[in-house]
Design an enzyme around this catalytic site. Structure first.
Site, PDB file in Angstrom:
ATOM      1  N   TYR B 134       0.843  -1.199   0.000  1.00 46.19           N
ATOM      2  CA  TYR B 134       0.000   0.000   0.000  1.00 46.19           C
ATOM      3  C   TYR B 134       0.879   1.250   0.000  1.00 46.19           C
ATOM      4  O   TYR B 134       0.694   2.163  -0.827  1.00 46.19           O
ATOM      5  CB  TYR B 134      -0.904  -0.032   1.242  1.00 46.19           C
ATOM      6  CG  TYR B 134      -1.574   1.275   1.570  1.00 46.19           C
ATOM      7  CD1 TYR B 134      -2.631   1.744   0.807  1.00 46.19           C
ATOM      8  CD2 TYR B 134      -1.144   2.045   2.655  1.00 46.19           C
ATOM      9  CE1 TYR B 134      -3.244   2.962   1.112  1.00 46.19           C
ATOM     10  CE2 TYR B 134      -1.751   3.247   2.971  1.00 46.19           C
ATOM     11  CZ  TYR B 134      -2.797   3.696   2.191  1.00 46.19           C
ATOM     12  OH  TYR B 134      -3.393   4.886   2.492  1.00 46.19           O
ATOM     13  N   LYS B 138       1.528   4.375  -2.885  1.00 44.39           N
ATOM     14  CA  LYS B 138       1.447   5.805  -2.600  1.00 44.39           C
ATOM     15  C   LYS B 138       2.755   6.503  -3.012  1.00 44.39           C
ATOM     16  O   LYS B 138       2.742   7.656  -3.462  1.00 44.39           O
ATOM     17  CB  LYS B 138       1.135   6.048  -1.124  1.00 44.39           C
ATOM     18  CG  LYS B 138      -0.265   5.557  -0.726  1.00 44.39           C
ATOM     19  CD  LYS B 138      -1.370   6.331  -1.458  1.00 44.39           C
ATOM     20  CE  LYS B 138      -2.763   5.984  -0.957  1.00 44.39           C
ATOM     21  NZ  LYS B 138      -3.818   6.806  -1.578  1.00 44.39           N
TER      22      LYS B 138
END
Lengths: 241, 241
Positions: B134, B138
């Site tokens: 994750y 980003k």
């Protein structure tokens, strides 16, 4: 066993003789023109196919991940399979197979906007500034490398490889000459990257060109990479001759 | 017009009232529970669908891109549609539509390994160290933001948003408290990010917590973000009461 992805590419095909002390597994989408030497085995595989990459890394101690779309003008749709999905596949398959060292071919295009603006010397510790979506996918690879290096047994060396023309004619573009990586220095760089005692690092991969655009100190001290060739000398020799 | 992606999420639904001075277009996969106010219009759209995102950004001056899978434990297969393809779709659609400012919701998980090792204060200028895939997606968004900000008319503000619980109970986890972002500070942060005179920047988005884990100077000087709330005071008040 060392796996080379993108083995049919310009860097991959040149690298085979520089790594001849290793048993090599060569992988690429199309290896029909590739004649394996006694220390080599070949396996056609698509980076975007996880099962194929999982099979490719099986039994390997190290991976030199050169595969992917190498074009700075590639669109996202061209890059997504090989440079995004393929990237994850190679890292995750390597982790699952217990590979110890992954050498990732990043690119100077990760900081290409700094180059364009003449903000030299550019160091691998500073902020990125990709000049292309291609450069963005290589920045993704560096981020993924950092993640895997801290959350698995895989250690990762990211090389922002400069301008590699292989045995071909060196073009007289001043900007490109400063990013030049010679064939012998490529061998030194990858050999150093396979054995250096590092957990994770990002380094520029160029020859000992003058003037030097990049901060090469980290590659020297952490990898033990000592480039020898210099594009400006080569050019001077050619002009003299 | 300001587009909010992920408008049905925790941050998106809270943000609507903080941006009530703007005409808002709210987008998310499922907006069946969303009652639009007079300044709002709603459009159901999937981030992974380029044509839908292109339609969503049409006529917008700014985009607040909150959409995506918010889970630090998400697998690559969960992330690839919303956080990778969806990311490109939002950036590229915004460029095509002539959007001027894209505010990208990044996360403290981009430097999560530094947090875990207590390497404070963490600054947005230093190297990344994602703690999850994750976080890696980003980091990709930040790289893409930098690319678009230097190669198109889109200016990009990346916010490494901390721990946002909305109006819900503040949990007493010391680590999380240091990353807390209050509801009023979220409003201050996003309003500042929409109007600040910057081409590109990465900033931590947390409240004025003590002790402070992040270097907030850049957010203060470049965005004019002045957080007011402090998780330690809130906790002390609650304990007293």
């Amino acid at each position: 066993m060392v796996l080379i992805t993108g083995a049919a590419g310009r860097i991959g095909s040149t690298l085979r003789s520089a790594l001849s002390q290793y048993r090599l597994r060569l992988t690429d989408r199309d290896l029909s023109d590739c004649e394996p030497k006694p220390n080599e085995e070949i396996l056609e595989a698509d980076l975007a196919d996880f099962a194929a990459m999982r099979q490719a890394v099986e039994g390997c101690d190290a991976v030199v991940h050169l595969g992917g779309n190498p074009s700075p003008s590639a669109t996202w749709w061209d890059l997504k399979g090989p440079n995004v999905d393929g990237l994850y596949n190679v890292f995750e398959a390597s982790r699952q197979a217990g590979v110890r060292r992954l050498v990732f071919a990043s690119t100077n295009h990760v900081t290409g906007m700094l180059d364009e603006r003449g903000e030299w010397p550019v160091g691998a510790q500073g902020p990125i500034a990709p000049d292309s979506l291609y450069g963005v996918t290589k920045a993704l690879g560096e981020a993924m490398g950092r993640y895997y290096s801290e959350n698995s047994d895989l250690s990762v060396v990211c090389l922002r490889i400069g301008w590699f023309t292989g045995e071909h004619q060196l073009l007289d573009n001043e900007g490109w000459l400063r990013m030049w990586l010679s064939v012998p220095d490529l061998g030194r760089l990858i050999n150093a990257s396979l054995t250096a005692d590092v957990r994770f690092g990002i380094y520029y991969g160029v020859s000992a060109n003058t003037p030097m655009r990049y901060d090469m100190e980290k590659a020297r001290t952490e990898l033990g990479y000592e480039p020898i060739d210099d594009s400006s000398k080569l050019l001077a020799d050619r002009t003299d001759g």
